[in-house]
Design a protein around this motif. Structure first.
Motif, mmCIF file in Angstrom:
data_model
loop_
_atom_site.group_PDB
_atom_site.id
_atom_site.type_symbol
_atom_site.label_atom_id
_atom_site.label_comp_id
_atom_site.label_asym_id
_atom_site.label_seq_id
_atom_site.Cartn_x
_atom_site.Cartn_y
_atom_site.Cartn_z
ATOM 1 N N TRP A 102 -16.530 17.115 3.843
ATOM 2 C CA TRP A 102 -16.606 17.334 2.449
ATOM 3 C C TRP A 102 -15.309 16.882 1.916
ATOM 4 N N VAL A 103 -14.509 16.471 2.671
ATOM 5 C CA VAL A 103 -13.143 15.858 2.155
ATOM 6 C C VAL A 103 -13.619 14.624 0.957
ATOM 7 N N SER A 104 -14.348 13.626 1.677
ATOM 8 C CA SER A 104 -14.680 12.513 0.949
ATOM 9 C C SER A 104 -15.494 12.738 -0.221
ATOM 10 N N PRO A 105 -16.681 13.433 -0.088
ATOM 11 C CA PRO A 105 -17.329 14.012 -1.208
ATOM 12 C C PRO A 105 -16.614 14.436 -2.484
ATOM 13 N N VAL A 106 -15.815 15.405 -2.112
ATOM 14 C CA VAL A 106 -15.199 16.283 -2.930
ATOM 15 C C VAL A 106 -14.042 15.398 -3.759
ATOM 16 N N LEU A 107 -13.108 14.730 -2.892
ATOM 17 C CA LEU A 107 -11.924 13.926 -3.448
ATOM 18 C C LEU A 107 -12.600 12.694 -4.181
ATOM 19 N N GLY A 108 -13.595 12.255 -3.406
ATOM 20 C CA GLY A 108 -14.280 10.964 -4.029
ATOM 21 C C GLY A 108 -14.995 11.173 -5.526
ATOM 22 N N THR A 109 -15.608 12.500 -5.582
ATOM 23 C CA THR A 109 -15.924 12.621 -6.853
ATOM 24 C C THR A 109 -15.079 12.903 -8.191
ATOM 25 N N LEU A 110 -13.922 13.582 -7.670
ATOM 26 C CA LEU A 110 -12.557 13.707 -8.344
ATOM 27 C C LEU A 110 -12.107 12.410 -8.848
ATOM 28 N N MET A 111 -12.090 11.563 -8.048
ATOM 29 C CA MET A 111 -11.768 10.067 -8.241
ATOM 30 C C MET A 111 -12.484 9.495 -9.212
ATOM 31 N N TYR A 112 -13.956 9.727 -9.143
ATOM 32 C CA TYR A 112 -14.938 9.023 -10.015
ATOM 33 C C TYR A 112 -14.844 9.604 -11.582
ATOM 34 N N VAL A 113 -14.603 10.822 -11.297
ATOM 35 C CA VAL A 113 -14.454 11.556 -12.738
ATOM 36 C C VAL A 113 -13.094 11.083 -13.478
ATOM 37 N N TRP A 114 -12.164 11.202 -12.829
ATOM 38 C CA TRP A 114 -10.792 11.073 -13.429
ATOM 39 C C TRP A 114 -10.274 9.484 -13.300
ATOM 40 N N GLY A 115 -10.251 9.053 -12.129
ATOM 41 C CA GLY A 115 -9.699 7.666 -12.187
ATOM 42 C C GLY A 115 -10.667 6.676 -12.641
ATOM 43 N N GLY A 116 -12.130 7.079 -12.462
ATOM 44 C CA GLY A 116 -13.192 5.860 -12.890
ATOM 45 C C GLY A 116 -13.208 6.055 -14.639
ATOM 46 N N ARG A 117 -12.785 7.054 -15.041
ATOM 47 C CA ARG A 117 -13.131 7.144 -16.579
ATOM 48 C C ARG A 117 -12.900 6.020 -17.402
ATOM 49 N N PRO A 118 -11.739 5.157 -17.216
ATOM 50 C CA PRO A 118 -11.367 4.201 -17.914
ATOM 51 C C PRO A 118 -12.488 3.123 -18.114
ATOM 52 N N PHE A 119 -13.170 2.939 -16.711
ATOM 53 C CA PHE A 119 -14.138 1.855 -16.659
ATOM 54 C C PHE A 119 -15.536 2.567 -17.002
ATOM 55 N N LEU A 120 -15.613 3.834 -16.848
ATOM 56 C CA LEU A 120 -17.086 4.205 -17.576
ATOM 57 C C LEU A 120 -17.097 4.036 -18.805
#
Length: 727
Positions: A114-132
């Motif tokens: 669950w490390v990758s899914p949880v942290l990956g989702t956090l990266m998507y929401v936080w780090g991916g926000r400028p691109f979204l």
């Protein structure tokens, strides 16, 4: 400027600093120059210019713009990149797909999957926000580009990875590691890009800085110190020697040589007497004045120039980025490939393979290399430029320079040194040239005037010893005089000759036609020689002009100076076209007229009066030795005053564009090859691109782009290399 002694009204007074060296080609106590014209008696200097006159508003197209807020964006992207990079490490390390690719095992613990899914989702929401948010903006604008391509890839990667983590989709679609790396690398690219675009907005602040912090207003019998903002039309202010005029006005008492170079570009101080208009920001170099305020605030000439700069910057449009164009095509290419992939595999009766292949195509369609292709090149190019003394403030200015076919130079301080120098000595009678110069220098030794310093400097350069002088006196209208041994030596202009009832030397007419400043030297009332002074041409200017001609560019000169001065300089340098006597507000219009001819114009200047033209030009290049406002209005700044440095900008622009194209081909080439393979175009012959191979190709493409960009560091931008004849 620091005000001088309250009662010191002589330009030779030791109680105030000399006027700034910038743009000085001074009329020296009545020096006779090319633009000599009739003037009321008592006005010691003659100037045919009204460079401070009208300031009609003019706004126009500019090839580059200010980027307000980019400093904040740089910090935000930098901070976000480092945070996301820290999160990406565990996402990648604990991802089962990545572990299987590299062949290492993961701990058999309940929390590990669950490390990758949880942290990956956090990266998507936080780090991916400028691109979204950027992707949504591109959808709204109906202009798909890099942001939408990244947003599509990370969204598909998120959904497919969650499907794989929840065992709803094939384990082949476990893309958490790819999602993490994609976000981190794209943030790195955008951080580099924003850093290259960061631009200070110093132009308008620097214009305001020309005004003094305080003004001395006459209030009855008293003089009160007030802020220039508190001045009103009709107020009378005192301007000390060496101080700046706080507002536009009319001289009601006194006369002074006004240094208007910062505003008008006129290379020599202009004599202004009672009734003459003076401009806010100009400097009384030699005498004190009383000035009645005629305009304040937004009505001043300085404010007019400020508005020109602001309008030109605000009205400019940004060129479309090359990478965005490529990303737009790749978006449709990826979307079309995905649709065809889904349709073909579904028609073949393999729905599971259709899902796997379609998702793989959409994820792999966003190459890491494309996100780095342009920012890496620009980042290295700007760093390389800085080492060569070229500061790139606007990336698009650097990109545009390669298309420039007309280079417009300001004369004073750019092609010339902006300060007077002795260029000729004509002796009379039995005197030699060295004797005339030595006597003149001895008489001028106690003067702080720019021309006096030029004469003393010329004598020192020739190794002439200066005799001691006594009884030094000066008159702004006539010149200076001093007793050297038993001889009374005087140096000055036409009023000095008139007072002594003597005629100028015959050579003066020729010098006048060449736009020179003419001073005569008298010994005991008799003319013993004449001095020719002019704004010295930089020795590097001719090489710069020749090299620009060799590169196919037209070279144009623009100046506020008189026609004779401009014509002489242009003739010596081989310049193609000359615009002389141009007022500040007309410089931008001159640039616009060249642009209307279909020219791509680079403007090179260093004065406040150049600021609107720098902003108007396709590429504005400021000489670093110039004023802050010129630097603030330009896209490119030359740290040195060597005009050959313009060639460095040309060379860097062409090399940078070449690297951009090469990197885009590498980055896009990866897509053009890998997407069809990922879609299964070779499936009939038994080959379908595995994700592991796609990842390797993806990394290889990024490495190639990075290494290719590094080759820019080897570019030789030295003026000598760029101006030497090619074999």
């Amino acid at each position: 400027m620091t005000p001088g002694h309250p009662h010191s009204y002589s330009h030779d007074s030791r109680t105030h600093p000399a006027p700034p060296a910038h743009d000085h080609e001074a009329h020296h106590h009545g020096a006779l120059a090319s633009d000599t014209a009739a003037e009321p008696a008592g006005h010691g200097d003659h100037s045919g210019h009204s460079g401070h006159a009208a300031h009609a508003e003019h706004a126009g197209h500019s090839g580059h713009a200010g980027h307000s807020g980019h400093g904040d964006h740089v910090a935000q992207f930098r901070r976000l990149f480092w945070i996301m990079l820290a999160l990406a490490v565990p996402v990648v390390a604990f991802n089962s797909m990545f572990a299987s690719l590299l062949g290492y095992g993961l701990p058999d613990l309940a929390w590990v999957p669950w490390v990758s899914p949880v942290l990956g989702t956090l990266m998507y929401v936080w780090g991916g926000r400028p691109f979204l948010t950027g992707g949504l903006a591109e959808i709204r604008d109906r202009k798909p580009g890099m942001m939408l391509l990244i947003a599509l890839a990370i969204t598909v990667a998120l959904l497919s990875s969650w499907g794989a983590s929840l065992h709803l989709l094939s384990h082949e679609l476990d893309f958490w590691w790819e999602l993490a790396l994609l976000i981190a690398i794209m943030l790195l690219g955008h951080w580099l890009e924003m850093r290259s675009l960061a631009q200070t907005s110093s132009a308008l602040d620097s214009l305001a800085a020309l005004l003094p912090d305080e003004a001395e207003r006459v209030e009855g019998e008293q003089i009160a110190t007030v802020s220039p903002e508190d001045l009103r039309v009709g107020d009378v202010v005192v301007v000390r020697p060496g101080a700046s005029v706080p507002a536009d006005g009319r001289i009601i008492d006194g006369a002074a040589s006004m240094d208007e170079s910062m505003v008008t570009g006129e290379s020599r101080p202009v004599r202004r007497g009672t009734g003459a208009a003076v401009v806010a920001g100009t400097v009384a170099t030699d005498s004190g004045l009383r000035v009645e305020v005629t305009a304040t605030g937004d009505e001043t000439a300085l404010a007019g120039i400020r508005k020109l700069v602001s309008d030109a910057q605000a009205s400019s449009s940004r060129a479309q980025r090359i990478a965005d164009t490529a990303a737009g095509w790749l978006f449709w290419f990826a979307l079309g490939s995905a649709a065809v992939t889904a349709l073909v595999w579904s028609l073949l009766g393999m729905p599971d393979s259709a899902v796997v292949r379609t998702i793989t195509v959409l994820v792999i369609a966003c190459p890491h290399a494309l996100g780095l292709a342009i920012p890496l090149v620009v980042s290295i190019a700007t760093e390389r430029a800085a080492r060569a003394g070229v500061l790139v403030k606007d990336r698009l200015a650097l990109e545009s320079m390669r298309t420039v076919d007309a280079v417009l130079f300001d004369k004073t301080g750019t092609l010339t040194r902006g300060e007077p120098t002795v260029t000729g000595v004509e002796p009379a009678g039995a005197r030699t040239a060295d004797e005339v110069l030595a006597l003149a220098a001895a008489a001028e030794a106690d003067s702080e005037h720019p021309l006096a310093k030029a004469i003393v400097g010329a004598a020192e350069h020739r190794g002439l010893g200066l005799a001691s002088a006594r009884d030094f006196t000066s008159s702004p209208a006539e010149g200076v005089s001093a007793r050297i041994e038993d001889t009374l030596v005087a140096v000055g202009g036409p009023h000095l000759l008139e007072r002594h009832g003597t005629a100028e030397l015959p050579v003066a007419e020729q010098w006048r036609d060449e736009g020179a400043i003419i001073l005569h030297v008298l010994a005991d009332g008799e003319v013993i020689g004449a001095l020719r002074l002019a704004d010295e041409i930089r020795p590097e200017s001719r090489a710069a002009v020749d090299a620009l001609h060799a590169a196919g560019s037209e070279v144009v000169m623009i100046t506020g100076d008189a026609e004779a001065v401009a014509r002489t300089v242009a003739g010596q340098l081989g310049i193609d076209r000359v615009f002389a006597g141009v007022r500040p507000e007309d410089k931008a219009a001159t640039v616009a007229s060249l642009q209307e001819e279909g020219r791509k114009v680079a403007m090179v200047g260093d004065g406040v009066n150049d600021a609107p033209a720098l902003a108007q030009a396709d590429v504005g290049i400021a000489i670093g030795a110039g004023t802050d406002v010129a630097i603030g209005s330009a896209g490119v700044i030359l740290a040195s005053s060597d005009p050959r440095a313009v060639l460095s900008v040309f060379a860097l622009s062409r090399a940078t564009f070449r690297k951009m194209k090469q990197n885009l081909w590498w980055a896009a080439g990866y897509n053009l090859i890998s997407v069809p393979l990922a879609a299964g175009v070779l499936a009939p012959v038994g080959f379908v691109l595995p994700m592991s191979v796609g990842a390797i190709l993806m990394s290889a493409s990024t490495v190639v782009v990075a290494l290719n960009a590094q080759l820019l560091r080897r570019l030789d931008l030295s003026p000598e290399a760029l101006t030497s004849p090619r074999p």
